[in-house]
Design a protein around this motif. Structure first.
Motif, mmCIF file in Angstrom:
data_model
loop_
_atom_site.group_PDB
_atom_site.id
_atom_site.type_symbol
_atom_site.label_atom_id
_atom_site.label_comp_id
_atom_site.label_asym_id
_atom_site.label_seq_id
_atom_site.Cartn_x
_atom_site.Cartn_y
_atom_site.Cartn_z
ATOM 1 N N MET A 1 0.749 -1.195 0.030
ATOM 2 C CA MET A 1 -0.078 0.000 -0.153
ATOM 3 C C MET A 1 0.822 1.350 -0.089
ATOM 4 O O MET A 1 1.734 1.386 0.784
ATOM 5 N N ALA A 2 0.611 2.142 -0.906
ATOM 6 C CA ALA A 2 1.543 3.287 -1.029
ATOM 7 C C ALA A 2 0.821 4.343 -0.149
ATOM 8 O O ALA A 2 -0.472 4.543 -0.134
ATOM 9 N N ILE A 3 1.625 5.225 0.652
ATOM 10 C CA ILE A 3 1.113 5.989 1.549
ATOM 11 C C ILE A 3 1.681 7.266 1.298
ATOM 12 O O ILE A 3 3.027 7.510 1.049
ATOM 13 N N ASP A 4 1.143 8.480 1.053
ATOM 14 C CA ASP A 4 1.665 9.832 0.915
ATOM 15 C C ASP A 4 1.144 10.584 2.062
ATOM 16 O O ASP A 4 0.221 10.648 2.687
ATOM 17 N N ILE A 5 2.293 11.437 2.767
ATOM 18 C CA ILE A 5 2.074 12.156 3.685
ATOM 19 C C ILE A 5 2.255 13.573 3.109
ATOM 20 O O ILE A 5 3.024 14.100 2.383
ATOM 21 N N ILE A 6 0.955 14.278 3.128
ATOM 22 C CA ILE A 6 0.919 15.662 2.585
ATOM 23 C C ILE A 6 0.096 16.651 3.445
ATOM 24 O O ILE A 6 -0.516 16.360 4.638
ATOM 25 N N GLU A 7 0.536 17.838 3.383
ATOM 26 C CA GLU A 7 -0.188 19.056 3.944
ATOM 27 C C GLU A 7 -1.624 19.312 3.199
ATOM 28 O O GLU A 7 -1.817 19.131 2.107
ATOM 29 N N HIS A 8 -2.577 19.076 4.152
ATOM 30 C CA HIS A 8 -4.099 18.819 3.831
ATOM 31 C C HIS A 8 -4.853 19.009 5.002
ATOM 32 O O HIS A 8 -4.700 18.784 6.019
ATOM 33 N N ARG A 9 -5.969 19.822 4.514
ATOM 34 C CA ARG A 9 -7.105 19.887 5.730
ATOM 35 C C ARG A 9 -8.178 19.273 5.360
ATOM 36 O O ARG A 9 -8.718 19.730 4.121
ATOM 37 N N ASP A 10 -9.035 18.467 6.110
ATOM 38 C CA ASP A 10 -10.287 17.894 5.853
ATOM 39 C C ASP A 10 -10.806 17.545 7.009
ATOM 40 O O ASP A 10 -10.708 16.426 7.749
ATOM 41 N N GLY A 11 -11.711 18.532 7.663
ATOM 42 C CA GLY A 11 -12.555 18.093 8.946
ATOM 43 C C GLY A 11 -13.099 16.904 8.936
ATOM 44 O O GLY A 11 -13.330 16.028 9.925
ATOM 45 N N ASP A 12 -14.021 16.467 7.722
ATOM 46 C CA ASP A 12 -14.746 15.475 7.438
ATOM 47 C C ASP A 12 -13.910 14.292 7.724
ATOM 48 O O ASP A 12 -14.371 13.058 8.211
ATOM 49 N N ALA A 13 -12.756 14.106 6.948
ATOM 50 C CA ALA A 13 -11.884 12.840 7.189
ATOM 51 C C ALA A 13 -11.443 12.788 8.410
ATOM 52 O O ALA A 13 -11.337 11.605 9.051
ATOM 53 N N VAL A 14 -10.961 13.789 9.346
ATOM 54 C CA VAL A 14 -10.754 13.601 10.765
ATOM 55 C C VAL A 14 -11.652 13.167 11.522
ATOM 56 O O VAL A 14 -11.588 12.279 12.265
ATOM 57 N N ARG A 15 -12.811 13.441 11.195
ATOM 58 C CA ARG A 15 -14.069 13.134 12.183
ATOM 59 C C ARG A 15 -14.139 11.539 11.609
ATOM 60 O O ARG A 15 -14.323 10.807 12.766
ATOM 61 N N ARG A 16 -14.085 10.947 10.612
ATOM 62 C CA ARG A 16 -14.173 9.657 10.253
ATOM 63 C C ARG A 16 -13.132 8.923 10.841
ATOM 64 O O ARG A 16 -13.517 7.868 11.413
ATOM 65 N N ILE A 17 -11.941 9.190 10.965
ATOM 66 C CA ILE A 17 -10.808 8.549 11.549
ATOM 67 C C ILE A 17 -11.161 8.504 13.005
ATOM 68 O O ILE A 17 -10.874 7.500 13.663
ATOM 69 N N LEU A 18 -11.357 9.781 13.574
ATOM 70 C CA LEU A 18 -11.601 9.434 15.076
ATOM 71 C C LEU A 18 -12.800 8.648 15.241
ATOM 72 O O LEU A 18 -12.692 7.949 16.409
ATOM 73 N N GLU A 19 -13.876 8.867 14.742
ATOM 74 C CA GLU A 19 -15.064 7.850 15.110
ATOM 75 C C GLU A 19 -14.763 6.608 15.118
ATOM 76 O O GLU A 19 -15.530 5.664 15.557
ATOM 77 N N ALA A 20 -13.783 6.361 14.103
ATOM 78 C CA ALA A 20 -13.355 4.712 14.026
ATOM 79 C C ALA A 20 -12.490 4.241 15.216
ATOM 80 O O ALA A 20 -12.107 3.089 15.173
ATOM 81 N N LEU A 21 -12.110 5.078 16.013
ATOM 82 C CA LEU A 21 -11.303 4.965 17.187
ATOM 83 C C LEU A 21 -11.693 5.218 18.496
ATOM 84 O O LEU A 21 -11.458 6.138 19.320
ATOM 85 N N PRO A 22 -12.889 4.592 18.899
ATOM 86 C CA PRO A 22 -13.614 4.992 20.168
ATOM 87 C C PRO A 22 -12.876 4.931 21.438
ATOM 88 O O PRO A 22 -13.136 5.505 22.432
ATOM 89 N N GLU A 23 -12.007 3.670 21.423
ATOM 90 C CA GLU A 23 -11.191 3.656 22.495
ATOM 91 C C GLU A 23 -10.113 4.797 22.727
ATOM 92 O O GLU A 23 -10.057 5.164 24.250
ATOM 93 N N TRP A 24 -10.117 5.796 22.083
ATOM 94 C CA TRP A 24 -9.318 7.037 22.097
ATOM 95 C C TRP A 24 -9.999 8.254 21.962
ATOM 96 O O TRP A 24 -9.881 9.265 22.805
ATOM 97 N N PHE A 25 -11.165 8.238 21.200
ATOM 98 C CA PHE A 25 -11.892 9.540 20.925
ATOM 99 C C PHE A 25 -13.342 9.073 20.879
ATOM 100 O O PHE A 25 -14.059 8.974 19.761
ATOM 101 N N GLY A 26 -13.818 8.847 22.110
ATOM 102 C CA GLY A 26 -15.244 8.560 22.121
ATOM 103 C C GLY A 26 -16.299 9.548 22.650
ATOM 104 O O GLY A 26 -17.472 9.399 22.780
ATOM 105 N N ILE A 27 -15.689 10.786 22.688
ATOM 106 C CA ILE A 27 -16.467 11.823 23.114
ATOM 107 C C ILE A 27 -16.819 12.771 21.948
ATOM 108 O O ILE A 27 -16.132 13.396 21.420
ATOM 109 N N PRO A 28 -18.264 12.643 21.676
ATOM 110 C CA PRO A 28 -18.688 13.424 20.314
ATOM 111 C C PRO A 28 -18.225 14.850 20.282
ATOM 112 O O PRO A 28 -17.793 15.234 19.441
ATOM 113 N N GLU A 29 -18.141 15.494 21.566
ATOM 114 C CA GLU A 29 -17.868 16.811 21.655
ATOM 115 C C GLU A 29 -16.407 17.273 21.112
ATOM 116 O O GLU A 29 -15.900 18.033 20.648
#
Length: 162
Positions: A1-29
């Motif tokens: 799997m090729a991974i690129d590390i880029i400067e990028h802003r995407d609040g919706d993507a951050v939300r999706r990633i965090l919602e997939a990690l409830p052990e760390w990010f389980g508080i909706p606020e």
């Protein structure tokens, strides 16, 4: 799997990633707050992209010319353990070092609060060269917050005006 590390802003993507990690990010606020931070220009924002999709995020805040903080780092559980977190941290260390930043910090849940996911987080940052500085109660939540720091290699070897 090729991974690129880029400067990028995407609040919706951050939300999706965090919602997939409830052990760390389980508080909706908290997720809402991080998603807003992801599009705020006062934060540096790196994203790991795999097959065109964001799978990791690292937000930084530069408090002073000499120091910065990792405000948020998360990697989607489907790709955890593949080196994406390491690559995100290495990229931010390289970028900050090139800009003569001398110190990088990160806050996480402290070891006096027994929690397996956060023990993994602390072990990761230790492997990345961070050292524990201090633990405080009620700093960012009612429990213990551990502050870890890492010295950065910079082109400026001086220690300020003498």
């Amino acid at each position: 799997m090729a991974i690129d590390i880029i400067e990028h802003r995407d609040g919706d993507a951050v939300r999706r990633i965090l919602e997939a990690l409830p052990e760390w990010f389980g508080i909706p606020e908290a997720i809402d707050s991080y998603a807003a931070d992801a599009v705020d220009d006062s934060y540096g924002s790196l994203m790991a992209i795999a097959d065109g999709e964001p799978v990791g995020v690292l937000l930084t805040r530069r408090h002073f010319p000499e120091s910065a903080e990792i405000h948020l780092m998360a990697v989607h559980p489907d790709v955890r353990g593949t080196g994406i977190g390491r690559r995100l941290v290495e990229r931010v260390v390289d970028d900050l070092s090139a800009d003569d930043c001398k110190l990088l910090s990160v806050h996480t849940v402290g070891p006096s609060f027994e929690n397996a996911p956060y023990a993994q987080t602390r072990a990761f940052y230790t492997r990345m060269g961070f050292l524990p500085l201090e633990e405080h109660e009620d700093l960012e939540w009612p429990g213990p917050t551990l502050i870890l720091v890492r010295a950065l290699a910079t082109t400026d070897r001086g220690y300020g005006e003498r």
